[in-house]
Design an enzyme around this catalytic site. Sequence first.
Site, PDB file in Angstrom:
ATOM      1  N   ASN A   1       6.038   1.811  -6.625  1.00  0.00           N
ATOM      2  CA  ASN A   1       4.773   1.259  -7.101  1.00  0.00           C
ATOM      3  C   ASN A   1       3.785   2.389  -7.352  1.00  0.00           C
ATOM      4  O   ASN A   1       3.576   3.243  -6.492  1.00  0.00           O
ATOM      5  CB  ASN A   1       4.173   0.297  -6.072  1.00  0.00           C
ATOM      6  CG  ASN A   1       3.038  -0.534  -6.663  1.00  0.00           C
ATOM      7  OD1 ASN A   1       3.263  -1.364  -7.534  1.00  0.00           O
ATOM      8  ND2 ASN A   1       1.820  -0.281  -6.231  1.00  0.00           N
ATOM      9  N   GLU A   2       3.225   2.400  -8.523  1.00  0.00           N
ATOM     10  CA  GLU A   2       2.156   3.348  -8.875  1.00  0.00           C
ATOM     11  C   GLU A   2       2.352   4.731  -8.258  1.00  0.00           C
ATOM     12  O   GLU A   2       1.575   5.173  -7.412  1.00  0.00           O
ATOM     13  CB  GLU A   2       0.793   2.771  -8.494  1.00  0.00           C
ATOM     14  CG  GLU A   2       0.430   1.573  -9.328  1.00  0.00           C
ATOM     15  CD  GLU A   2      -1.028   1.131  -9.181  1.00  0.00           C
ATOM     16  OE1 GLU A   2      -1.647   1.431  -8.150  1.00  0.00           O
ATOM     17  OE2 GLU A   2      -1.527   0.495 -10.114  1.00  0.00           O
TER      18      GLU A   2
ATOM     19  N   CYS B   1       3.877  19.672   2.429  1.00  0.00           N
ATOM     20  CA  CYS B   1       4.663  20.033   3.619  1.00  0.00           C
ATOM     21  C   CYS B   1       5.576  21.229   3.316  1.00  0.00           C
ATOM     22  O   CYS B   1       5.706  21.657   2.171  1.00  0.00           O
ATOM     23  CB  CYS B   1       5.492  18.834   4.089  1.00  0.00           C
ATOM     24  SG  CYS B   1       6.954  18.520   3.081  1.00  0.00           S
TER      25      CYS B   1
ATOM     26  N   CYS C   1       8.172  20.642   0.672  1.00  0.00           N
ATOM     27  CA  CYS C   1       7.618  20.688  -0.686  1.00  0.00           C
ATOM     28  C   CYS C   1       7.295  22.126  -1.097  1.00  0.00           C
ATOM     29  O   CYS C   1       7.495  22.505  -2.255  1.00  0.00           O
ATOM     30  CB  CYS C   1       6.387  19.784  -0.797  1.00  0.00           C
ATOM     31  SG  CYS C   1       6.819  18.030  -0.729  1.00  0.00           S
TER      32      CYS C   1
ATOM     33  N   GLU D   1       0.334  -5.208 -14.491  1.00  0.00           N
ATOM     34  CA  GLU D   1      -0.698  -5.800 -13.637  1.00  0.00           C
ATOM     35  C   GLU D   1      -2.010  -5.819 -14.395  1.00  0.00           C
ATOM     36  O   GLU D   1      -2.324  -4.881 -15.123  1.00  0.00           O
ATOM     37  CB  GLU D   1      -0.946  -4.958 -12.380  1.00  0.00           C
ATOM     38  CG  GLU D   1       0.166  -4.913 -11.377  1.00  0.00           C
ATOM     39  CD  GLU D   1      -0.208  -4.004 -10.188  1.00  0.00           C
ATOM     40  OE1 GLU D   1      -1.410  -3.803  -9.920  1.00  0.00           O
ATOM     41  OE2 GLU D   1       0.718  -3.484  -9.563  1.00  0.00           O
TER      42      GLU D   1
ATOM     43  N   TRP E   1     -12.024  -3.396  -5.212  1.00  0.00           N
ATOM     44  CA  TRP E   1     -12.080  -1.992  -4.806  1.00  0.00           C
ATOM     45  C   TRP E   1     -13.139  -1.186  -5.543  1.00  0.00           C
ATOM     46  O   TRP E   1     -13.201   0.024  -5.428  1.00  0.00           O
ATOM     47  CB  TRP E   1     -10.706  -1.333  -4.934  1.00  0.00           C
ATOM     48  CG  TRP E   1      -9.918  -1.709  -6.165  1.00  0.00           C
ATOM     49  CD1 TRP E   1      -8.919  -2.632  -6.218  1.00  0.00           C
ATOM     50  CD2 TRP E   1     -10.061  -1.194  -7.498  1.00  0.00           C
ATOM     51  NE1 TRP E   1      -8.420  -2.726  -7.499  1.00  0.00           N
ATOM     52  CE2 TRP E   1      -9.098  -1.850  -8.306  1.00  0.00           C
ATOM     53  CE3 TRP E   1     -10.890  -0.245  -8.084  1.00  0.00           C
ATOM     54  CZ2 TRP E   1      -8.955  -1.599  -9.663  1.00  0.00           C
ATOM     55  CZ3 TRP E   1     -10.755   0.008  -9.443  1.00  0.00           C
ATOM     56  CH2 TRP E   1      -9.787  -0.664 -10.215  1.00  0.00           C
TER      57      TRP E   1
ATOM     58  N   GLU F   1      -6.684  -6.476   0.810  1.00  0.00           N
ATOM     59  CA  GLU F   1      -6.773  -7.071  -0.525  1.00  0.00           C
ATOM     60  C   GLU F   1      -7.134  -8.556  -0.485  1.00  0.00           C
ATOM     61  O   GLU F   1      -6.949  -9.271  -1.472  1.00  0.00           O
ATOM     62  CB  GLU F   1      -5.485  -6.803  -1.307  1.00  0.00           C
ATOM     63  CG  GLU F   1      -5.369  -5.312  -1.599  1.00  0.00           C
ATOM     64  CD  GLU F   1      -4.251  -4.912  -2.530  1.00  0.00           C
ATOM     65  OE1 GLU F   1      -3.176  -5.533  -2.455  1.00  0.00           O
ATOM     66  OE2 GLU F   1      -4.453  -3.956  -3.306  1.00  0.00           O
TER      67      GLU F   1
ATOM     68  N   PHE G   1      -9.861 -10.078  -0.676  1.00  0.00           N
ATOM     69  CA  PHE G   1     -10.873 -10.551  -1.625  1.00  0.00           C
ATOM     70  C   PHE G   1     -10.546 -10.190  -3.077  1.00  0.00           C
ATOM     71  O   PHE G   1     -11.360 -10.392  -3.971  1.00  0.00           O
ATOM     72  CB  PHE G   1     -12.262 -10.025  -1.240  1.00  0.00           C
ATOM     73  CG  PHE G   1     -12.765 -10.641   0.043  1.00  0.00           C
ATOM     74  CD1 PHE G   1     -12.844 -12.021   0.187  1.00  0.00           C
ATOM     75  CD2 PHE G   1     -13.106  -9.837   1.119  1.00  0.00           C
ATOM     76  CE1 PHE G   1     -13.280 -12.599   1.375  1.00  0.00           C
ATOM     77  CE2 PHE G   1     -13.544 -10.402   2.305  1.00  0.00           C
ATOM     78  CZ  PHE G   1     -13.628 -11.784   2.445  1.00  0.00           C
ATOM     79  N   HIS G   2      -9.357  -9.621  -3.309  1.00  0.00           N
ATOM     80  CA  HIS G   2      -8.936  -9.361  -4.690  1.00  0.00           C
ATOM     81  C   HIS G   2      -8.512 -10.703  -5.279  1.00  0.00           C
ATOM     82  O   HIS G   2      -7.784 -11.463  -4.647  1.00  0.00           O
ATOM     83  CB  HIS G   2      -7.750  -8.398  -4.674  1.00  0.00           C
ATOM     84  CG  HIS G   2      -7.453  -7.770  -6.002  1.00  0.00           C
ATOM     85  ND1 HIS G   2      -6.947  -8.489  -7.062  1.00  0.00           N
ATOM     86  CD2 HIS G   2      -7.595  -6.497  -6.437  1.00  0.00           C
ATOM     87  CE1 HIS G   2      -6.782  -7.663  -8.095  1.00  0.00           C
ATOM     88  NE2 HIS G   2      -7.169  -6.455  -7.741  1.00  0.00           N
TER      89      HIS G   2
HETATM   90  C1  GLA Z   1      -2.677  -1.627  -7.893  1.00  0.00           C
HETATM   91  C2  GLA Z   1      -1.445  -1.904  -7.055  1.00  0.00           C
HETATM   92  C3  GLA Z   1      -1.384  -3.296  -6.522  1.00  0.00           C
HETATM   93  C4  GLA Z   1      -2.744  -3.747  -6.043  1.00  0.00           C
HETATM   94  C5  GLA Z   1      -3.739  -3.628  -7.161  1.00  0.00           C
HETATM   95  C6  GLA Z   1      -5.129  -4.117  -6.798  1.00  0.00           C
HETATM   96  O1  GLA Z   1      -2.505  -1.805  -9.221  1.00  0.00           O
HETATM   97  O2  GLA Z   1      -0.252  -1.629  -7.743  1.00  0.00           O
HETATM   98  O3  GLA Z   1      -0.456  -3.337  -5.460  1.00  0.00           O
HETATM   99  O4  GLA Z   1      -3.142  -2.979  -4.958  1.00  0.00           O
HETATM  100  O5  GLA Z   1      -3.854  -2.271  -7.518  1.00  0.00           O
HETATM  101  O6  GLA Z   1      -6.012  -3.998  -7.877  1.00  0.00           O
HETATM  102 ZN    ZN Z   2       6.517  17.039   1.370  1.00  0.00          ZN
END
Ligand code: GLA
Ligand code: ZN
Length: 682
Positions: free
Chosen positions: A155-156, A163, A166, A313, A321, A361, A363-364
């Site tokens: 994810n993202e 370290c 690295c 997304e 946030w 999250e 309140f998202h």
């Molecule tokens: C990112 C993450 C998600 C979530 C959203 C909230 O895009 O990938 O898991 O945290 O932000 O905006």
């Molecule tokens: Zn590392």
Amino acid sequence: MKDKALTPKFPVMLHGGDYNPEQWLRYPDILDKDIELMREAHINVVSLGIFSWADLEPEKDVFTFEWLDRVINKLWDNGIHTVLATPSGARPQWLAQEYPEVLRVAEDGRRNLFGHRHNHCYTSPAYRERIRIIDTKLAERYASHPAVILWHISNEFGGECHCDLCQNAFRHWLKQKYGTLDELNHAWWSHFWSHTYTEWNQIHSPSSIGETSIHGLALDWKRFVTEQTRDFMQWEIDCVKAVNPEIPVTANFMEVFNYGLNYYELCKPLDVISWDAYPDWHVTWGNDRVGMIASLSHDMMRTLKHRSFLLMENTPSTTNWRGVSKLKKPGMHLLSAVNAIAHGSDSTMYFQIRQSRGSTEKFHSAVISHTGTGNTRTFREVTKVGELLEALTAEVYGTNAPAEVALIFDPETKWALDQCNGPRNSGLDYFGALFSCYHYFWMRGITVNIADPHEDLSRYKLVIAPMLYLFRDGFQDRVRKFVRNGGTFVSTVFSGIADSTDLVMLGEATEEKLSDVMGYWIEETDALHDGETNSMSAGRYQLTELCEILHPTTCEVLETYDQDYYAGYPVVTCNRYEKGQAYHIAATVPEAYLDELFEELAGELNLTSALPENVVIPHGCSVTWREAENREKLVFIQNFSDEERTLSLLPDYRVLAVSEGAQMESSSITVGAFGYAIIRVK
Ligand code: GLA
Ligand code: ZN
């Protein structure tokens, strides 16, 4: 023309998003209720397992997939497909406890405690091994399930680890790149302040308590971070593809301006580009600007593979946030979805389907809010997006958006500018330079690819390189060839200053500096204070930030400075070079000037636009197109203003979809605040 489907097992516009049922395992009724609501909202896909590791492997080598079986099967029974994630974005407690090396080390040498997410070491063999085990098990269990259409790798991706593992990997990468320390010391100009390296293991990543003065080191470190992230991602891809190579892979990227990683490099192993868009709608300075920035990001994602992409997304209404997290006003959610599709998206997906009850999250916003019903404005707007996507599949899905214009965006130039210790450390607005060159085309419906300096330029008529400080990796040769063959090239102030490792290019007029193509040489560059201006065209345009003082060799001078000791020196130049021409803009000029220049060039180069020239695009609106069969155009009219807008003198058109209340006449369309119209024209 339609490209091959992004997800061949389910070739339609996707509507859905992140679904996190592992948070709700103690609420047995909720899955059925959610599925009922998903169906009501025309949701046809969910992303599962992104943060499920602790529930899939609660103890080392103890696997509990049964709950996920139930979720995937039940969704599938209801016609809902699955994008399946590998869980590496967040690790279980036990794993960090047993293998502390997986915890990231900050640039000041401090190792993280357990917490948060997206913070593992990409080099750690222990992390890679645990990932190999869980990814393989997931693939063996689900990669041939009829519901599973796409892998969502981690994810993202983001961040960096300092370290020892690295550091060693970095030194190894540098050895491959430079061969000898002598080469490295020259490329990094490290004899400066006696920072010369005499052993490889003296090299350490940049740190606020260590080395920050060697710019070549800082650039190479960032390149290494991208490379190490790509290598980790490739590791995960290999794990899942070893089981079933048929399922395509994606990784959800973040917005372009999250520039820690170079997405042009990172994207290479992916089959499908996807990204997470969170435009800051309803800021006080105007939604058209927000829409333009979002559009540029969409255009970049489309450019990465030169085809449609997935919006993985976006928020159904608000984030949680930001300093101030505003709700989307009525209509904005639909407009935002249309904006993404207009620039090449084949989906609208959300974070997330059901709103969390606790933790950071809660309140998202989500498709299903804490009320647990469909009786919310957000749910109704989401449903309308679902209906719209169904309506668009036949004609829009998989179509392309051919571009004759490239805007060169170089994340590495941004890295270099941020540390350049140059004429204006109080702000060199690289992104501002990109936006002001993008504005005219965005408004007018002339497709722009946001390309990096490696792009093959031969497909374009016009290539614009705003503030391209680094000329790296043979960019000069590509430009020279492009202009020689008849292309039009435009560069703006502070371009072509340094090479790949941020060594300033030497000499007066040289080929390395592209002087043969540009027709001038630059003597020096003045910086203006905030609020200070020069001007050109007898005061018509104010100049700010930077003013280059240049000497024409073969170029024609189109505009000159009005003021200061360099009054009369060129601001805008144009040089004929073989079959093409090269413009340069030597100061920071207002967007209005660029709008005029690009309008002129669009006419001269006969650039294809969404709608004929005589259709005036009203303020706050933008038009975009994708190419339908028979070279017809699918035109997306988007009104980002909060007032009604009319487009008149439209050619013969057929309506595919419009926002509520839109009025259609034979040669005009009026849409309300945040309204849209999708039409097909010949
Ligand atoms: C990112 C993450 C998600 C979530 C959203 C909230 O895009 O990938 O898991 O945290 O932000 O905006
Ligand atoms: Zn590392």
